[in-house]
Every structure is written in structure tokens, then in C-alpha cells.
Design an enzyme around this catalytic site. Structure first.
Site, PDB file in Angstrom:
ATOM      1  N   TYR A   1      -2.020   0.595  -2.097  1.00  0.00           N
ATOM      2  CA  TYR A   1      -1.475   0.395  -0.764  1.00  0.00           C
ATOM      3  C   TYR A   1      -2.640   0.232   0.219  1.00  0.00           C
ATOM      4  CZ  TYR A   1       2.172   1.663   2.735  1.00  0.00           C
ATOM      5  OH  TYR A   1       3.081   1.677   3.761  1.00  0.00           O
TER       6      TYR A   1
ATOM      7  N   ASP B   1      -4.824  -1.214   3.352  1.00  0.00           N
ATOM      8  CA  ASP B   1      -4.808  -1.927   4.627  1.00  0.00           C
ATOM      9  C   ASP B   1      -5.902  -2.993   4.590  1.00  0.00           C
ATOM     10  OD1 ASP B   1      -2.708  -0.793   5.985  1.00  0.00           O
ATOM     11  OD2 ASP B   1      -3.891   0.887   6.721  1.00  0.00           O
TER      12      ASP B   1
ATOM     13  N   ARG C   1      12.772  -3.310  10.553  1.00  0.00           N
ATOM     14  CA  ARG C   1      12.155  -3.490  11.870  1.00  0.00           C
ATOM     15  C   ARG C   1      12.341  -4.896  12.393  1.00  0.00           C
ATOM     16  NH1 ARG C   1       5.977  -2.133   9.823  1.00  0.00           N
ATOM     17  NH2 ARG C   1       6.031  -3.480   8.008  1.00  0.00           N
TER      18      ARG C   1
ATOM     19  N   ARG D   1       0.164   8.958   6.272  1.00  0.00           N
ATOM     20  CA  ARG D   1      -0.529   7.872   6.968  1.00  0.00           C
ATOM     21  C   ARG D   1      -0.322   7.955   8.482  1.00  0.00           C
ATOM     22  NH1 ARG D   1      -1.180   2.699   4.553  1.00  0.00           N
ATOM     23  NH2 ARG D   1      -0.115   1.655   6.251  1.00  0.00           N
TER      24      ARG D   1
ATOM     25  N   GLU E   1      13.005  -7.757   9.476  1.00  0.00           N
ATOM     26  CA  GLU E   1      12.386  -7.495   8.173  1.00  0.00           C
ATOM     27  C   GLU E   1      13.331  -6.633   7.336  1.00  0.00           C
ATOM     28  OE1 GLU E   1       8.191  -6.412   8.479  1.00  0.00           O
ATOM     29  OE2 GLU E   1       8.480  -5.035   6.808  1.00  0.00           O
TER      30      GLU E   1
ATOM     31  N   ARG F   1       0.808  13.969  16.930  1.00  0.00           N
ATOM     32  CA  ARG F   1      -0.066  14.394  18.034  1.00  0.00           C
ATOM     33  C   ARG F   1       0.678  15.235  19.054  1.00  0.00           C
ATOM     34  NH1 ARG F   1      -1.357   8.600  18.805  1.00  0.00           N
ATOM     35  NH2 ARG F   1      -2.980   8.092  17.296  1.00  0.00           N
TER      36      ARG F   1
ATOM     37  N   ARG G   1       7.968  -3.125  -4.007  1.00  0.00           N
ATOM     38  CA  ARG G   1       8.990  -3.367  -2.999  1.00  0.00           C
ATOM     39  C   ARG G   1       8.767  -4.773  -2.488  1.00  0.00           C
ATOM     40  NH1 ARG G   1      13.511  -1.189  -2.908  1.00  0.00           N
ATOM     41  NH2 ARG G   1      13.851  -1.249  -0.654  1.00  0.00           N
TER      42      ARG G   1
HETATM   43  P1  FAD Z   1      -2.508 -10.714  -0.851  1.00  0.00           P
HETATM   44  O1  FAD Z   1      -2.523 -10.971   0.614  1.00  0.00           O
HETATM   45  O2  FAD Z   1      -1.226 -10.249  -1.471  1.00  0.00           O
HETATM   46  O3  FAD Z   1      -3.008 -12.044  -1.592  1.00  0.00           O
HETATM   47  C1  FAD Z   1      -2.799 -12.298  -2.949  1.00  0.00           C
HETATM   48  C2  FAD Z   1      -2.553 -13.781  -3.106  1.00  0.00           C
HETATM   49  O4  FAD Z   1      -2.523 -14.095  -4.502  1.00  0.00           O
HETATM   50  C3  FAD Z   1      -1.227 -14.244  -2.526  1.00  0.00           C
HETATM   51  O5  FAD Z   1      -1.449 -15.301  -1.618  1.00  0.00           O
HETATM   52  C4  FAD Z   1      -0.424 -14.693  -3.747  1.00  0.00           C
HETATM   53  O6  FAD Z   1       0.431 -15.800  -3.480  1.00  0.00           O
HETATM   54  C5  FAD Z   1      -1.545 -15.089  -4.705  1.00  0.00           C
HETATM   55  N1  FAD Z   1      -1.148 -15.036  -6.123  1.00  0.00           N
HETATM   56  C6  FAD Z   1      -0.556 -14.024  -6.772  1.00  0.00           C
HETATM   57  N2  FAD Z   1      -0.355 -14.337  -8.065  1.00  0.00           N
HETATM   58  C7  FAD Z   1      -0.839 -15.600  -8.242  1.00  0.00           C
HETATM   59  C8  FAD Z   1      -0.913 -16.470  -9.357  1.00  0.00           C
HETATM   60  N3  FAD Z   1      -0.442 -16.118 -10.554  1.00  0.00           N
HETATM   61  N4  FAD Z   1      -1.468 -17.694  -9.176  1.00  0.00           N
HETATM   62  C9  FAD Z   1      -1.947 -18.077  -7.952  1.00  0.00           C
HETATM   63  N5  FAD Z   1      -1.900 -17.283  -6.872  1.00  0.00           N
HETATM   64  C10 FAD Z   1      -1.359 -16.040  -7.003  1.00  0.00           C
HETATM   65  N6  FAD Z   1      -2.760  -4.114   6.692  1.00  0.00           N
HETATM   66  C11 FAD Z   1      -3.300  -3.709   7.869  1.00  0.00           C
HETATM   67  O7  FAD Z   1      -4.513  -3.426   7.922  1.00  0.00           O
HETATM   68  N7  FAD Z   1      -2.552  -3.647   9.010  1.00  0.00           N
HETATM   69  C12 FAD Z   1      -1.237  -3.978   9.025  1.00  0.00           C
HETATM   70  O8  FAD Z   1      -0.581  -3.903  10.077  1.00  0.00           O
HETATM   71  C13 FAD Z   1      -0.620  -4.387   7.802  1.00  0.00           C
HETATM   72  N8  FAD Z   1       0.674  -4.710   7.756  1.00  0.00           N
HETATM   73  C14 FAD Z   1       1.238  -5.129   6.592  1.00  0.00           C
HETATM   74  C15 FAD Z   1       2.579  -5.489   6.590  1.00  0.00           C
HETATM   75  C16 FAD Z   1       3.168  -5.929   5.424  1.00  0.00           C
HETATM   76  C17 FAD Z   1       4.613  -6.321   5.433  1.00  0.00           C
HETATM   77  C18 FAD Z   1       2.411  -6.000   4.216  1.00  0.00           C
HETATM   78  C19 FAD Z   1       3.051  -6.469   2.936  1.00  0.00           C
HETATM   79  C20 FAD Z   1       1.070  -5.643   4.217  1.00  0.00           C
HETATM   80  C21 FAD Z   1       0.468  -5.198   5.398  1.00  0.00           C
HETATM   81  N9  FAD Z   1      -0.889  -4.881   5.439  1.00  0.00           N
HETATM   82  C22 FAD Z   1      -1.449  -4.458   6.633  1.00  0.00           C
HETATM   83  C23 FAD Z   1      -1.744  -4.976   4.241  1.00  0.00           C
HETATM   84  C24 FAD Z   1      -2.438  -6.350   4.103  1.00  0.00           C
HETATM   85  O9  FAD Z   1      -1.470  -7.367   4.032  1.00  0.00           O
HETATM   86  C25 FAD Z   1      -3.298  -6.336   2.847  1.00  0.00           C
HETATM   87  O10 FAD Z   1      -4.254  -5.310   2.911  1.00  0.00           O
HETATM   88  C26 FAD Z   1      -4.053  -7.642   2.552  1.00  0.00           C
HETATM   89  O11 FAD Z   1      -3.399  -8.783   2.996  1.00  0.00           O
HETATM   90  C27 FAD Z   1      -4.271  -7.721   1.052  1.00  0.00           C
HETATM   91  O12 FAD Z   1      -5.011  -8.846   0.686  1.00  0.00           O
HETATM   92  P2  FAD Z   1      -5.083  -9.270  -0.851  1.00  0.00           P
HETATM   93  O13 FAD Z   1      -5.959 -10.457  -0.923  1.00  0.00           O
HETATM   94  O14 FAD Z   1      -5.423  -8.090  -1.679  1.00  0.00           O
HETATM   95  O15 FAD Z   1      -3.575  -9.607  -1.270  1.00  0.00           O
HETATM   96  N1  UDP Z   2       7.976   5.876   8.712  1.00  0.00           N
HETATM   97  C1  UDP Z   2       9.183   6.375   9.165  1.00  0.00           C
HETATM   98  N2  UDP Z   2       9.661   5.958  10.376  1.00  0.00           N
HETATM   99  C2  UDP Z   2       9.013   5.049  11.145  1.00  0.00           C
HETATM  100  C3  UDP Z   2       7.777   4.544  10.670  1.00  0.00           C
HETATM  101  C4  UDP Z   2       7.301   4.978   9.450  1.00  0.00           C
HETATM  102  O1  UDP Z   2       9.806   7.179   8.507  1.00  0.00           O
HETATM  103  O2  UDP Z   2       9.510   4.697  12.222  1.00  0.00           O
HETATM  104  C5  UDP Z   2       7.494   6.337   7.389  1.00  0.00           C
HETATM  105  C6  UDP Z   2       8.022   5.461   6.252  1.00  0.00           C
HETATM  106  O3  UDP Z   2       8.222   6.281   5.124  1.00  0.00           O
HETATM  107  C7  UDP Z   2       6.865   4.515   6.008  1.00  0.00           C
HETATM  108  C8  UDP Z   2       5.672   5.437   6.235  1.00  0.00           C
HETATM  109  O4  UDP Z   2       6.090   6.286   7.322  1.00  0.00           O
HETATM  110  O5  UDP Z   2       6.892   3.978   4.701  1.00  0.00           O
HETATM  111  C9  UDP Z   2       4.381   4.730   6.583  1.00  0.00           C
HETATM  112  O6  UDP Z   2       4.581   3.946   7.730  1.00  0.00           O
HETATM  113  P1  UDP Z   2       3.658   2.713   8.057  1.00  0.00           P
HETATM  114  O7  UDP Z   2       4.074   2.170   9.377  1.00  0.00           O
HETATM  115  O8  UDP Z   2       2.255   3.127   7.880  1.00  0.00           O
HETATM  116  O9  UDP Z   2       4.083   1.713   6.909  1.00  0.00           O
HETATM  117  P2  UDP Z   2       3.598   0.200   6.595  1.00  0.00           P
HETATM  118  O10 UDP Z   2       4.761  -0.641   6.994  1.00  0.00           O
HETATM  119  O11 UDP Z   2       2.354  -0.050   7.357  1.00  0.00           O
HETATM  120  O12 UDP Z   2       3.411   0.217   5.132  1.00  0.00           O
END
Ligand code: FAD
Ligand code: UDP
Length: 366
Positions: A347, A349, A279, A171, A299, A175, A248
Site C-alpha cells: 500500500y 503512497d 467518495r 494512517r 468512486e 489531533r 480491491r
Molecule cells: P501503478 O500506477 O499501478 O502502475 C502500474 C502500471 O503497470 C499500470 O499503468 C498498469 O496498467 C501497468 N501494467 C500492469 N500489468 C501490466 C502488464 N501485464 N502489461 C503491461 N502493463 C501492465 N498516493 C499518494 O501519495 N497520495 C494519494 O492521494 C494517493 N491516492 C490514491 C488513490 C487511489 C484511488 C489509488 C489507487 C492510489 C493512490 N495513491 C496515492 C497511490 C499511488 O497511486 C501509487 O503510489 C503509485 O501510483 C504507484 O505507482 P506504480 O508505478 O507502483 O503503480
Molecule cells: N477512513 C474512514 N473514514 C474516512 C476516511 C478514511 O474510516 O472518512 C479509514 C478507511 O478504513 C480507510 C483508511 O481510513 O481505508 C485510510 O484512509 P485513507 O484516506 O488514507 O485511504 P486511501 O484512500 O488513501 O487509501
């Protein structure tokens, strides 16, 4: 009891898009959300004028023009570009892996010099990399792997790099130019006023039941609509009949500090194996904030257990095989459709979630 066209289980981004498209077609929706707020993992909470990314830092980025237009029709985006910094025992390095990183690591300045060092360090890897460790060394050599990847990845996934799929590290861009933009996509930013602006628009006009777990009264809720779109974990829907999928989980420690600027960057990754968190986020920098105070979030990553939030699917071979069995069950359902990060065990975004929800609407719903 009122009957709806669609029952949306989970109030995250995936179902938000479904709700928005359903409204355009005059369909009615009931949303059932376990948490006390809508938005899923993109929800933001305002503290002292700062939008805090409550469930982890979220940066929107995409190369899909249709998706970029879709979100810009709903909210105005700022020009934030993600340039995280890695902190290895106090030594700081720019991410993603680029000439700034290599220059600081080896005291060099030219791409040719960096290539030569990496070429030398990756010699031990012959053939196609079989796991994350081999993939990482093959991309950036052993020094960068040891300082910036090994510890962070083990903390993030709770597994040895040798036991993780190579795809996870692919991912990240590598560069040979001086460019700290974490993403390659042409579009990037954060919605002005936070992601809630987007969420409120997406769910406009829906009936919403917050703090309600669908699984606690599954049969009653199933009868409330013609179609059910379920975005919770697919294994929980089937009461874990084939066993539990692995996830996770994360723990966030939010802190309001009486300081104007704590770390000088929105995202700082702690890449050593000893610091217990992965982080530290300073939220105001996502919006170029000038408030007197600041909010930082540490986190911590953990293996998911009952009662915790499942944030990341673990897409290794074992779990992917188990997921396929649940998927087969899901495909036999007439009324219930599965979507989103948890329903599809992917996984995704945010842009990919929107893309997949729009496709889902076209092919399966409306
Ligand atoms: P979710 O946001 O997980 O929504 C599912 C919802 O269902 C939740 O609110 C949950 O409470 C609810 N639910 C589950 N089970 C039940 C139940 N039985 N009854 C009622 N409600 C329920 N994407 C990016 O593009 N850029 C980023 O920088 C980025 N950073 C991220 C960082 C983290 C820490 C995480 C975890 C994800 C990140 N993502 C990022 C991904 C992004 O969060 C997801 O792509 C997006 O939010 C997924 O939306 P969703 O609706 O599929 O799931
Ligand atoms: N990663 C790493 N060091 C860093 C950032 C990322 O080794 O400083 C690795 C790590 O395995 C991570 C993966 O690259 O799970 C993808 O990183 P990304 O930032 O895309 O993860 P996200 O938190 O968005 O899932």
C-alpha cells in the site's frame, strides 16, 4: 529486433523513476503499458481546462526531503492542502479526526472535553487493539467510529472492520487541535498542470508501446532487454500458480456539470453505509480552478475480479502469506525484478514509491 538495456513493464510512477535514472546513465529503455496512456494511477485527463484525476484523487505529500526535491526538479507544485469533508447522511464533519470534528460531534469546544468523552467511549477496549474496529474505537471512541469510520471502511474494503488489520486506520492523524490538514508531512501539493507534467519528464527519451499486455507475449518481450522491471501484479506474472492474491478494485463515474462549484471541496467522503459510493471528487478544487463548469467523480469500491483494475493490495495475514511465496519465486529470477505497488503488493503512497524506486536503482540496477 532492437535490444534495450531495460524493459519496463508498466508505465506508472515506479518505472518512471527507473526510466529517468536510466536516461541519466545513458541506458536505453522500452516501456510496455497495457493502458492507452502512461502514468499508471496518477494519469490526469484534461476536460474543459480541468485536470481530472482519472484513476482516483492523488495528493502528493512527503516528509522525505530528497523525494520532495526530486519531484520539484521535474514539476512546479501548487500549495493545495487536503482538507476532506465527511458526509454522514447530510451531516458534515471535518477530517481527519480533530477538534473541528469533535466539536461538531459533541457540541464541545475544549480538547479536555473531547479527551474525556473518548476516554469514556474507549473503555471497552483493553490491551493492544487486534483489528481495525478495536483500533478505531481506541483512537476516537464509538461515536466517531459509528458515523465516520464503520460504513466508509466496509464500503472501501468490502469486509467487516473486525476482519481488517489495525494498521489501515493508523494512517490517519488524530489531533486535539483545530487542524483539518489530512496529512502530517511538511510538504504537500499538486503539480501545476497535473501529474502528466511529471510523467512526461520521467519517461522522456524512452521507446513506448501502449495498449500492450506484456503477459500476452511474455517470452518475446523477455528477450528484448538485459533486465526486465515488472510493475504489474506479481501473481499474474506467475500465472497464479499458488492461487490469486486479493485486490480491491474501483469504479469511477465521471460527470461534467454545468455548475461552477458543486460541493465546495475537492474530496467529500460519504461515510454512511447506504450511499453506494465511498467518495465524490470535484477536481477543479485541487488547482483552485475558476472554470465555468466542473467535473465530479463518484468512486465505487469493488472486490477485484479478472478483467478489472487491481488498485489496492489487501494486506491481511492470508494475502501477506501468499505474497511471500510469490516473492520467493521472484527472488530466484536472474533477469526479472519486481517493483511498485503491484509488484511488491504494498500500500505505497507516491512518495514511498519514488523512495523505493531510487533505492532499487542504487541497489539492484545501476
Ligand atoms: P501503478 O500506477 O499501478 O502502475 C502500474 C502500471 O503497470 C499500470 O499503468 C498498469 O496498467 C501497468 N501494467 C500492469 N500489468 C501490466 C502488464 N501485464 N502489461 C503491461 N502493463 C501492465 N498516493 C499518494 O501519495 N497520495 C494519494 O492521494 C494517493 N491516492 C490514491 C488513490 C487511489 C484511488 C489509488 C489507487 C492510489 C493512490 N495513491 C496515492 C497511490 C499511488 O497511486 C501509487 O503510489 C503509485 O501510483 C504507484 O505507482 P506504480 O508505478 O507502483 O503503480
Ligand atoms: N477512513 C474512514 N473514514 C474516512 C476516511 C478514511 O474510516 O472518512 C479509514 C478507511 O478504513 C480507510 C483508511 O481510513 O481505508 C485510510 O484512509 P485513507 O484516506 O488514507 O485511504 P486511501 O484512500 O488513501 O487509501
Amino acid at each position: 529486433m532492437k535490444k534495450y538495456d531495460f524493459l519496463l513493464v508498466g508505465g506508472g510512477l515506479f518505472n518512471g523513476v527507473i526510466a529517468n535514472e536510466a536516461r541519466k546513465k545513458g541506458k536505453t529503455c522500452l516501456v510496455i503499458e497495457k493502458r492507452d496512456v502512461l502514468g499508471g494511477n496518477i494519469y490526469c485527463r484534461e476536460v474543459e481546462g480541468i485536470m481530472v484525476h482519472e484513476y482516483g484523487a492523488h495528493i502528493f505529500h512527503t516528509s522525505n526531503e530528497e523525494v520532495w526535491k526530486y519531484v520539484n526538479d521535474l514539476a512546479e507544485f501548487n500549495h493545495y492542502i487536503n482538507c476532506p469533508v465527511a458526509n454522514y447522511h447530510g451531516e458534515t464533519y471535518n477530517l481527519p479526526f480533530n477538534m473541528n470534528t469533535f466539536s461538531k460531534m459533541w457540541g464541545i469546544s475544549k480538547p479536555e472535553e473531547a479527551k474525556k468523552i473518548i476516554e469514556e467511549q474507549r473503555k471497552e477496549i483493553t490491551g493492544e487493539p487486534q483489528n481495525l474496529e478495536e483500533q478505531a474505537i481506541s483512537l476516537v471512541g464509538t461515536d466517531v467510529y459509528e458515523k465516520l469510520i464503520k460504513g466508509y471502511t466496509m464500503k472501501q474494503w468490502g469486509r467487516e472492520c473486525k476482519d481488517l488489520p489495525a494498521s489501515i486506520i493508523k494512517r490517519l492523524p488524530v489531533r486535539y487541535i483545530y487542524d483539518n490538514n489530512y496529512f502530517n508531512d511538511p510538504h504537500q501539493g499538486i503539480p501545476k498542470g497535473g501529474y502528466n507534467v511529471l510523467i512526461e519528464k520521467l519517461y522522456e527519451g524512452c521507446d513506448v508501446k501502449l495498449g500492450t499486455d506484456f503477459l500476452e507475449d511474455k517470452e518475446t518481450y523477455l528477450n528484448m532487454a538485459d533486465k526486465v522491471i515488472y510493475t504489474g501484479t506479481i501473481d499474474s506474472f506467475y500465472d497464479y500458480c499458488y492461487g490469486k492474491l486479493e485486490y480491491r478494485s474501483l469504479r469511477f463515474e465521471h460527470e461534467l456539470l454545468d455548475e461552477e462549484n458543486h460541493q465546495g471541496v475537492a474530496v467529500m467522503n460519504y461515510t454512511d453505509g447506504e450511499t453506494p459510493y465511498t467518495r465524490k471528487i470535484e477536481h477543479k478544487h485541487f488547482e483552485f480552478g475558476t472554470q465555468e463548469k466542473t467535473v465530479v467523480t463518484k468512486e465505487y469500491s469493488a472486490e477485484w475480479e479478472d478483467g478489472m483494475e487491481p488498485y489496492y493490495p489487501v494486506n491481511d495475514k492470508k494475502n501477506s502469506r501468499l505474497f511471500e511465496k510469490y516473492k520467493e519465486l521472484g527472488e530466484k529470477e536472474e533477469k526479472v525484478l519486481f517493483g511498485g505497488r503491484l509488484g511488491e503488493y504494498k500500500y505505497y503512497d507516491m512518495d514511498k514509491v519514488i523512495e523505493s524506486a531510487l533505492k532499487f536503482v542504487k541497489e539492484k540496477l545501476l
